[in-house]
Scaffold this motif. Structure first.
Motif, PDB file in Angstrom:
ATOM      1  N   ALA A 120       0.831  -1.199   0.000  1.00 50.12           N
ATOM      2  CA  ALA A 120       0.000   0.000   0.000  1.00 50.12           C
ATOM      3  C   ALA A 120       0.870   1.256   0.000  1.00 50.12           C
ATOM      4  O   ALA A 120       1.981   1.257   0.545  1.00 50.12           O
ATOM      5  N   ARG A 121       0.340   2.319  -0.605  1.00 49.90           N
ATOM      6  CA  ARG A 121       0.991   3.626  -0.571  1.00 49.90           C
ATOM      7  C   ARG A 121      -0.048   4.704  -0.287  1.00 49.90           C
ATOM      8  O   ARG A 121      -1.193   4.601  -0.737  1.00 49.90           O
ATOM      9  N   LEU A 122       0.394   5.728   0.401  1.00 49.55           N
ATOM     10  CA  LEU A 122      -0.431   6.904   0.648  1.00 49.55           C
ATOM     11  C   LEU A 122       0.359   8.123   0.175  1.00 49.55           C
ATOM     12  O   LEU A 122       1.430   8.426   0.704  1.00 49.55           O
ATOM     13  N   ASN A 123      -0.160   8.811  -0.828  1.00 48.92           N
ATOM     14  CA  ASN A 123       0.540   9.952  -1.416  1.00 48.92           C
ATOM     15  C   ASN A 123       0.063  11.257  -0.792  1.00 48.92           C
ATOM     16  O   ASN A 123      -1.132  11.404  -0.466  1.00 48.92           O
ATOM     17  N   PHE A 124       0.968  12.212  -0.668  1.00 52.23           N
ATOM     18  CA  PHE A 124       0.587  13.509  -0.083  1.00 52.23           C
ATOM     19  C   PHE A 124       1.596  14.568  -0.511  1.00 52.23           C
ATOM     20  O   PHE A 124       2.690  14.268  -0.995  1.00 52.23           O
ATOM     21  N   SER A 125       1.199  15.823  -0.342  1.00 50.58           N
ATOM     22  CA  SER A 125       2.094  16.969  -0.543  1.00 50.58           C
ATOM     23  C   SER A 125       2.276  17.664   0.788  1.00 50.58           C
ATOM     24  O   SER A 125       1.341  17.722   1.608  1.00 50.58           O
ATOM     25  N   ALA A 126       3.468  18.189   1.012  1.00 53.33           N
ATOM     26  CA  ALA A 126       3.743  18.786   2.322  1.00 53.33           C
ATOM     27  C   ALA A 126       4.907  19.758   2.197  1.00 53.33           C
ATOM     28  O   ALA A 126       5.496  19.937   1.129  1.00 53.33           O
ATOM     29  N   LEU A 127       5.252  20.380   3.344  1.00 56.13           N
ATOM     30  CA  LEU A 127       6.449  21.200   3.466  1.00 56.13           C
ATOM     31  C   LEU A 127       7.426  20.480   4.389  1.00 56.13           C
ATOM     32  O   LEU A 127       7.042  20.011   5.467  1.00 56.13           O
ATOM     33  N   LEU A 128       8.681  20.406   3.965  1.00 57.42           N
ATOM     34  CA  LEU A 128       9.724  19.791   4.782  1.00 57.42           C
ATOM     35  C   LEU A 128      10.610  20.900   5.318  1.00 57.42           C
ATOM     36  O   LEU A 128      11.125  21.726   4.552  1.00 57.42           O
ATOM     37  N   ASN A 129      10.802  20.919   6.644  1.00 63.77           N
ATOM     38  CA  ASN A 129      11.558  21.983   7.296  1.00 63.77           C
ATOM     39  C   ASN A 129      12.757  21.387   8.017  1.00 63.77           C
ATOM     40  O   ASN A 129      12.636  20.389   8.735  1.00 63.77           O
ATOM     41  N   ASN A 130      13.921  21.996   7.790  1.00 63.64           N
ATOM     42  CA  ASN A 130      15.147  21.527   8.457  1.00 63.64           C
ATOM     43  C   ASN A 130      15.562  22.421   9.623  1.00 63.64           C
ATOM     44  O   ASN A 130      16.680  22.317  10.138  1.00 63.64           O
ATOM     45  N   GLY A 131      14.671  23.341  10.039  1.00 61.24           N
ATOM     46  CA  GLY A 131      14.988  24.276  11.112  1.00 61.24           C
ATOM     47  C   GLY A 131      15.447  25.618  10.595  1.00 61.24           C
ATOM     48  O   GLY A 131      15.504  26.588  11.350  1.00 61.24           O
ATOM     49  N   ARG A 132      15.759  25.682   9.289  1.00 66.70           N
ATOM     50  CA  ARG A 132      16.231  26.933   8.694  1.00 66.70           C
ATOM     51  C   ARG A 132      15.439  27.326   7.456  1.00 66.70           C
ATOM     52  O   ARG A 132      15.289  28.502   7.160  1.00 66.70           O
ATOM     53  N   ALA A 133      14.936  26.338   6.728  1.00 64.72           N
ATOM     54  CA  ALA A 133      14.226  26.626   5.476  1.00 64.72           C
ATOM     55  C   ALA A 133      13.165  25.556   5.244  1.00 64.72           C
ATOM     56  O   ALA A 133      13.226  24.457   5.800  1.00 64.72           O
ATOM     57  N   ASP A 134      12.186  25.927   4.408  1.00 63.09           N
ATOM     58  CA  ASP A 134      11.128  24.992   4.015  1.00 63.09           C
ATOM     59  C   ASP A 134      11.310  24.604   2.558  1.00 63.09           C
ATOM     60  O   ASP A 134      11.794  25.394   1.743  1.00 63.09           O
ATOM     61  N   LEU A 135      10.868  23.383   2.211  1.00 65.54           N
ATOM     62  CA  LEU A 135      10.914  22.914   0.829  1.00 65.54           C
ATOM     63  C   LEU A 135       9.631  22.149   0.527  1.00 65.54           C
ATOM     64  O   LEU A 135       9.303  21.195   1.248  1.00 65.54           O
ATOM     65  N   PRO A 136       8.883  22.572  -0.507  1.00 58.70           N
ATOM     66  CA  PRO A 136       7.695  21.785  -0.889  1.00 58.70           C
ATOM     67  C   PRO A 136       8.141  20.408  -1.411  1.00 58.70           C
ATOM     68  O   PRO A 136       9.052  20.318  -2.220  1.00 58.70           O
ATOM     69  N   ILE A 137       7.476  19.379  -0.954  1.00 59.63           N
ATOM     70  CA  ILE A 137       7.867  18.026  -1.354  1.00 59.63           C
ATOM     71  C   ILE A 137       6.625  17.219  -1.759  1.00 59.63           C
ATOM     72  O   ILE A 137       5.484  17.595  -1.469  1.00 59.63           O
TER      73      ILE A 137
END
Length: 403
Positions: free
Chosen positions: A97-114
């Motif tokens: 099974a897979r569940l797909n989604f869109s989100a923002l990934l944050n490393n503590g300094r910047a965000d990246l749409p993933i």
């Protein structure tokens, strides 16, 4: 006629050798070119299957039309029961099974749409033989809050295994939710575009993030790629009544069909060029032989052989040369293909890809048959014009060549 044609071939050793050399070289070129192009198709298909798509995927009906805008309407909620039903079919290796989604990934300094995927780690690792772990390790079932990231994501956010990140996403009801995760590995797949934005987390973690117990897709891995369409047909009959749709790996990767079309046309053009080259080479040899043997053919007609019999003899001789030359070409081409495949050809990454590969020469029955037929066709075609010219030459003029 056949005995006479065979005797004439071996009597005209130099011209026969020139003709055979042209035929053999053309057939070898066709075998190697066709085998190389087919290897590209096989390598590309296996890379696509074993990096992301699997052989088949099962979705809620309508997911492809509107799933991106309303994913909560197209969730499969009874995935375990459907998995068991799918596994009852012969030829299926695994279902996950897979569940797909869109989100923002944050490393503590910047965000990246993933773009994210909730996956079953062990099954995903078994499928993803074309996915390389360049740092860290694969996700495991024990990684409740682990995350594997594409090499492009790692470079953009300067992440490495052991770093902690935060994932921010909307739940299916529209609320914001976050989850803290630890990077366990950095992967590189076939597609550089995918690696630039992709992350994978355990299925349970993605369901917690999105606030659901459903999944978007069931990914099916088969024991043999050749069974794709047969099993797709069986599953369509079994699952249509449940409101599910089946997509093959070809439908999920339109890039593959475009590549096959492109290289197929290139191979066809290459076959045409080689056909013309063989035709010209054989035509030159046949013309020389026919000119030197005009007196011989004049003698045959003077002794009572009809003009069409002379023409038939010339065509038969060249047909036999075509068969012998094409057969030798196939043998030499197969031998070279095996040698080259044993050594391997190091290839750079294709367009839009991160991974290079080792090319081989596939031995494909269809290519061998086409190469054999082209060799014979070119040889016979090259003999038609000089054969007709000689058979129509007046007997007196032809006999003068004996003086």
């Amino acid at each position: 006629m056949l005995r006479l044609a065979f005797r004439n071939i071996f009597r005209q050793k130099s011209h026969a050798a020139m003709t055979l050399a042209a035929i053999v070289s053309g057939v070898v070129a066709l075998v190697l070119a066709g085998g190389w192009v087919n290897d590209i198709f096989v390598t590309l298909s296996e890379a696509l299957i074993h990096s992301r798509s699997g052989h088949l995927q099962v979705y809620k009906e309508g997911f492809f039309a509107a799933g991106a805008h309303a994913p909560e309407r197209y969730l499969i909620t009874d995935d375990e029961a459907i998995k068991r039903r799918i596994m009852n079919n012969e030829g299926i290796d695994s279902v996950m099974a897979r569940l797909n989604f869109s989100a923002l990934l944050n490393n503590g300094r910047a965000d990246l749409p993933i773009i994210g995927e909730g996956v079953e780690p062990v099954k995903e690792a078994a499928l993803g033989s074309s996915v390389s772990i360049i740092s860290g390790r694969q996700l495991q079932n024990t990684d409740k809050f682990g995350i594997a990231i594409g090499v492009g994501v790692a470079q953009e956010l300067k992440l490495k295994p052991g770093d902690h990140v935060t994932l921010l996403a909307n739940t299916l009801e529209g609320a914001l939710n976050t989850i803290d995760l630890e990077v366990v590995g950095v992967f590189k797949s076939f597609s550089s575009d995918y690696d630039a934005r992709a992350i994978r987390i355990p299925l349970a973690a993605s369901q917690e993030l999105l606030g659901t117990q459903g999944v978007n897709a069931l990914v099916i891995s088969l024991k043999k790629t050749d069974d794709t369409f047969r099993i797709a047909g069986l599953l369509k009959e079994q699952l249509e009544t449940l409101g599910l749709e089946i997509k093959t790996w070809i439908e999920l990767n339109d890039f593959y069909e475009k590549t096959v079309e492109l290289y197929g046309r290139q191979l066809g053009f290459l076959q045409l060029i080689i056909l013309i080259m063989v035709l010209l080479g054989v035509l030159n040899s046949v013309n020389m032989s026919a000119f030197e043997r005009t007196g011989e053919f004049g003698t045959m007609m003077a002794l009572g052989n009809r003009r069409n019999e002379v023409f038939q003899l010339i065509i038969t001789e060249n047909f036999l040369l075509g068969v012998i030359g094409s057969g030798l070409g196939l043998g030499l081409g197969i031998g070279l293909a095996l040698i080259i495949s044993a050594i391997g050809i190091s290839m750079p990454p294709p367009p839009n890809s991160n991974l290079g590969y080792t090319a081989h020469i596939q031995i494909v029955p269809g290519v061998l048959l086409a190469s054999f037929a082209i060799g014979i066709a070119a040889t016979v075609s090259a003999a038609i014009v000089p054969g007709r010219h000689i058979s129509r030459t007046p007997v007196v003029d032809a006999l003068r060549q004996n003086i």
